[in-house]
Scaffold this motif. Structure first.
Motif, short mmCIF file in Angstrom:
data_model
loop_
_atom_site.label_atom_id
_atom_site.label_comp_id
_atom_site.label_asym_id
_atom_site.label_seq_id
_atom_site.Cartn_x
_atom_site.Cartn_y
_atom_site.Cartn_z
N ILE A 1 21.13 21.53 -8.45
CA ILE A 1 20.80 22.89 -8.90
C ILE A 1 22.06 23.75 -8.93
O ILE A 1 22.33 24.46 -9.89
CB ILE A 1 19.71 23.52 -8.00
N GLU A 2 22.87 23.60 -7.88
CA GLU A 2 24.12 24.36 -7.81
C GLU A 2 25.05 24.00 -8.98
O GLU A 2 25.81 24.83 -9.45
CB GLU A 2 24.82 24.10 -6.48
N ALA B 1 19.02 17.53 -4.41
CA ALA B 1 18.37 18.55 -5.25
C ALA B 1 19.16 19.85 -5.20
O ALA B 1 19.45 20.45 -6.25
CB ALA B 1 16.93 18.78 -4.75
N HIS B 2 19.55 20.28 -4.00
CA HIS B 2 20.36 21.50 -3.86
C HIS B 2 21.67 21.38 -4.64
O HIS B 2 22.08 22.29 -5.34
CB HIS B 2 20.66 21.78 -2.39
N GLY B 3 22.31 20.22 -4.48
CA GLY B 3 23.61 19.99 -5.14
C GLY B 3 23.49 20.03 -6.65
O GLY B 3 24.33 20.62 -7.33
N THR C 1 23.62 5.23 0.68
CA THR C 1 23.86 6.32 1.63
C THR C 1 25.36 6.43 1.87
O THR C 1 26.05 5.42 1.93
CB THR C 1 23.17 6.07 2.99
N GLY C 2 25.81 7.66 1.99
CA GLY C 2 27.24 7.88 2.16
C GLY C 2 27.88 8.31 0.83
O GLY C 2 29.00 8.78 0.81
N SER C 3 27.15 8.13 -0.29
CA SER C 3 27.66 8.61 -1.58
C SER C 3 27.79 10.12 -1.51
O SER C 3 26.98 10.79 -0.89
CB SER C 3 26.70 8.26 -2.72
N LYS C 4 28.83 10.64 -2.18
CA LYS C 4 29.02 12.09 -2.14
C LYS C 4 28.18 12.77 -3.22
O LYS C 4 28.08 12.26 -4.34
CB LYS C 4 30.50 12.42 -2.34
N VAL C 5 27.62 13.92 -2.85
CA VAL C 5 26.83 14.72 -3.79
C VAL C 5 27.65 14.98 -5.05
O VAL C 5 27.16 14.83 -6.17
CB VAL C 5 26.39 16.05 -3.14
N MET C 6 28.93 15.32 -4.84
CA MET C 6 29.78 15.66 -5.99
C MET C 6 29.94 14.47 -6.94
O MET C 6 30.03 14.65 -8.14
CB MET C 6 31.15 16.12 -5.49
N VAL D 1 15.88 20.82 -11.69
CA VAL D 1 15.39 19.73 -10.85
C VAL D 1 13.88 19.85 -10.64
O VAL D 1 13.36 20.91 -10.32
CB VAL D 1 16.10 19.74 -9.47
N VAL E 1 15.40 13.97 3.64
CA VAL E 1 16.56 14.85 3.83
C VAL E 1 17.55 14.65 2.69
O VAL E 1 17.99 15.60 2.05
CB VAL E 1 17.25 14.59 5.19
N LYS F 1 16.52 15.89 -0.84
CA LYS F 1 16.54 17.36 -0.93
C LYS F 1 17.96 17.90 -0.95
O LYS F 1 18.25 18.89 -1.63
CB LYS F 1 15.73 17.97 0.21
N VAL F 2 18.87 17.24 -0.21
CA VAL F 2 20.29 17.63 -0.26
C VAL F 2 20.79 17.48 -1.70
O VAL F 2 21.42 18.37 -2.25
CB VAL F 2 21.13 16.78 0.73
#
Lengths: 544, 127
Positions: free
Chosen positions: B25-26, B21-23, B109-114, B31, B15, B18-19
């Motif tokens: 690409i955006e 990966a989306h971030g 875990t808990g790191s921000k995508v940004m 990726v 999960v 893949k989260v």
């Protein structure tokens, strides 16, 4: 009579009433108020619990008779430790245990496989051969204990081992009880312990169903897991819809082998997830229960009422718990337990409040247990059946959920059914897109989460902890495997593995040849390799 | 800028990867994702074949130190210096250990995508 102002709220949307619109995680909009006019002819307001289509519960008196079963999870690294635990449980009057297996066992690798390095015994018991089972169940009366095995990719081999062990010990397998998770389709969506291509994987599940129906009829070979699908990012509608599509795929397989719906359906059970909006979850279970009953009766023509029951374990999911201010998880779990009871679950399990960052302590596991016991003994949760039944909101939402789950199942049909939708990655894609939206919602504060993005406080960060890897135990397991292999009749081993392969080529049910193979102490890895030669391996579609 | 996201080892929890990966690409990254249960050798093969600029490994089962050592070994053997990162269930005390082994950074875990995106963007500028 309601006055004019109150009357004017009937059936009005948030926009019409000029209040903030509210949407559930599933995307459904919630009205500011519900009335009798929101109910329709199929609402359960005139239904009795224990009566088809079972919206209000599968039994007439539900928890008045017997509260839901409390089941907590536990994993033990070695067959010896598992045996000790069994002995302890039996002495204390308990009769069931969930067995977790390590990742090599789940992925079909022997302990001495280089790919297993660092993983032997880490997340559960390590099984290479029947010998390990014989140690784990030494001096255990299999008539007195039911074993629930969390196993999927290699379920056919481990079920075969359980049966072989019982046969060798002289038990009549026609009375043998137990359950296996054995839901391979959800492994392709989340959790990931698949081995073979999707259609072959489903064939193997159906092999276990067919064999058990004919020879081990008290054994429950499949538990369909919406739980892991939701934890992977599916919303509550999709959780139910995908689980039902999966259950239908196994049912269709069973019917194709000549098993009748009334013989199979009552052996099927479900595992669902709880976190998020209370009313949404309750409606999900009530609407889902009604829809499943209708599917089994109307589509499959089941005659027995018990075939139509949605039997479930519904527990507080890890997805709702936080590393931040972890004590808040105790409160969240109590709400999840309440949701589970209000939804008429058969079995309940709660994650421990500290599970987001560490191995649950005895203390935290006890708090989970007490949470459920307080609810049973102090809150009156067992006194009356379906206490939310008749609530305008809950009934309207229940109706909506039945409709929406059905719609989502139609979408899967448009993708040429669940097997194809999983093989091509369609389901994985839709689930992972949602996981991203949800995670970004949490990270940006759009989805409020107490202690995470609102009401936060400066605190010492909780560190994640793992059991230290027990290299000594892993090496002992490898040594044991070596000894077992050396003591085998190598000609018989070769012949058994050849037969598994031949039966796979001829598309026969593999249970008999695998049972014969495990009795000669063929390893999990050897049997999986023989099967791979015929079936090949799943090629993961890369979707995110 | 191209990122290879990888799942080494037997752990099937994807999960988070893949989260991310989306971030990415955006945020304009390219990726490539390996899929589950890859060996370190397979991951490095994919990294060179796809000519990626960064490798990110997602590990949740607790085997991060074992896998990181293997990564360092294979990178050295092949004389590659693609920066590589580890994300997942990483105890704070292991972050320095991972960096000592050779990881450019670790994101528990808990790191921000940004934050991960910002970090990768910074690499882009210095590269």
């Amino acid at each position: 009579m309601a006055d004019a102002k109150i009357k004017s709220m009937k059936g009005k949307t948030a926009k019409e009433l000029n209040v903030k619109p509210v949407f559930l995680e599933s995307g459904l909009e919630v009205n500011p108020v519900y009335t009798a006019e929101d109910l329709n002819a199929t609402s359960s307001t005139h239904e009795m619990p224990g009566e088809y289509p079972f919206t209000r519960g599968i039994h007439p008196t539900m928890y008045r008779n017997k509260p839901f079963t409390i089941r907590q999870y536990a994993g033990f690294a070695s067959p010896e430790e598992t045996n000790e635990r069994f002995q302890f449980l039996i002495k204390n009057g308990q009769s069931g245990l969930n067995v977790a297996f390590d990742l090599p066992t789940q992925c079909g690798l022997d302990s001495d496989d280089p790919r297993a390095f660092g993983e032997v015994g880490r997340v559960g018991m390590s099984i290479d051969t029947l010998h390990d089972f014989e140690i784990a169940f030494k001096n255990i009366d299999l008539d007195k204990i039911t074993v629930s095995m969390t196993i999927n990719g290699t379920a056919i081999i481990l079920i075969a081992m359980y049966i072989a062990m019982a046969e060798k010990a002289g038990y009549d397998i026609s009375t043998l009880r137990g359950t296996a998770q054995n839901d391979i389709l959800k492994e392709f969506i989340g959790r990931g312990t698949w081995i073979f291509p999707v259609d072959k994987s489903v064939k193997l599940v159906v092999d276990t169903i067919e064999y058990c129906a004919k020879h081990v009829p008290k054994y429950s070979p499949v538990s369909v897991c919406g739980y892991h699908i939701r934890e992977s990012g599916a919303n509550p509608i999709q959780e139910m819809a995908y689980a039902f599509c999966i259950a239908k795929a196994y049912t269709d397989g069973a019917l194709s082998r000549g098993i009748t719906i009334d013989d199979f359906a009552s052996r099927l059970s479900f595992n669902f997830d709880i976190y998020g909006n209370l009313f949404e979850q309750v409606a999900k279970f009530r609407g889902g229960r009604r829809l499943w009953a209708k599917i089994i009766r109307e589509e499959y023509g089941a005659k027995k009422d018990s075939s139509c029951w949605l039997r479930m374990i519904a527990g507080g999911g890890g997805g709702g718990l936080t590393k931040e201010q972890p004590e808040n998880n105790i409160v969240r779990s109590a709400y999840y337990a309440l949701i589970s009871a209000l939804s008429g679950t058969q079995t309940m399990a709660l994650c421990s409040y500290d599970e987001a960052y560490t191995i649950p302590t005895e203390h935290s596991a006890e708090i989970s247990l007490r949470t459920m016991q307080i609810m049973i003994h102090e809150m009156g949760i067992c006194d009356t059946v379906d206490p939310l039944g008749g609530s305008y909101y809950v009934e309207a939402l229940t109706d909506k959920f039945e409709e929406e789950i059905k719609k989502e199942m139609k979408t899967v049909e448009k993708w040429d059914g669940i097997i194809n939708a999983v093989a091509t990655g369609k389901i994985q894609e839709s689930v992972s897109k949602q996981a991203y939206v949800r995670e970004m919602g949490m990270q940006t504060g759009k989805v409020p989460k107490v202690g995470v993005n609102i009401y936060t406080r400066e605190e010492e960060a909780k560190d994640v902890e793992f059991h230290p890897y027990n290299l000594k135990a892993a090496n002992a397991q490898i040594g044991e495997l070596k000894t077992t292999k050396a003591a085998r009749d190598s000609e018989k081993v070769k012949a058994c593995l050849a037969l598994v392969k031949q039966d796979a080529i001829e598309d026969k049910n593999l249970m008999p040849s695998i049972i014969a193979a495990v009795k000669e102490y063929c390893t999990v890895g050897e049997i999986v390799s023989a099967m791979k030669e015929v079936y090949g391996e799943f090629k993961e579609p890369i979707f995110f | 800028m191209k990122v290879l996201l990888a799942k080494p080892g037997l752990d099937g929890h994807d999960v988070g990867v893949k989260v991310l990966a989306h971030g990415l690409i955006e945020a304009g990254f390219k990726v490539v994702y390996t899929g589950l249960r890859k060996t370190i050798e397979e991951i490095v093969d994919m990294a060179t074949e796809n000519k990626v600029d960064i490798i990110g490994m997602s590990i949740l089962s607790g085997t991060h130190l074992v896998l990181a050592k293997k990564m360092k070994e294979v990178m050295d053997e092949r004389k590659l210096n693609i920066p590589w990162f580890v994300g997942g269930n990483i105890p704070a005390k292991d972050i320095d250990e991972l960096k000592k082994i050779g990881a450019a950074q670790a994101f528990p875990t808990g790191s921000k995508v940004m934050d991960v995106v910002a970090y990768f963007n910074a690499i882009k500028i210095t590269a």
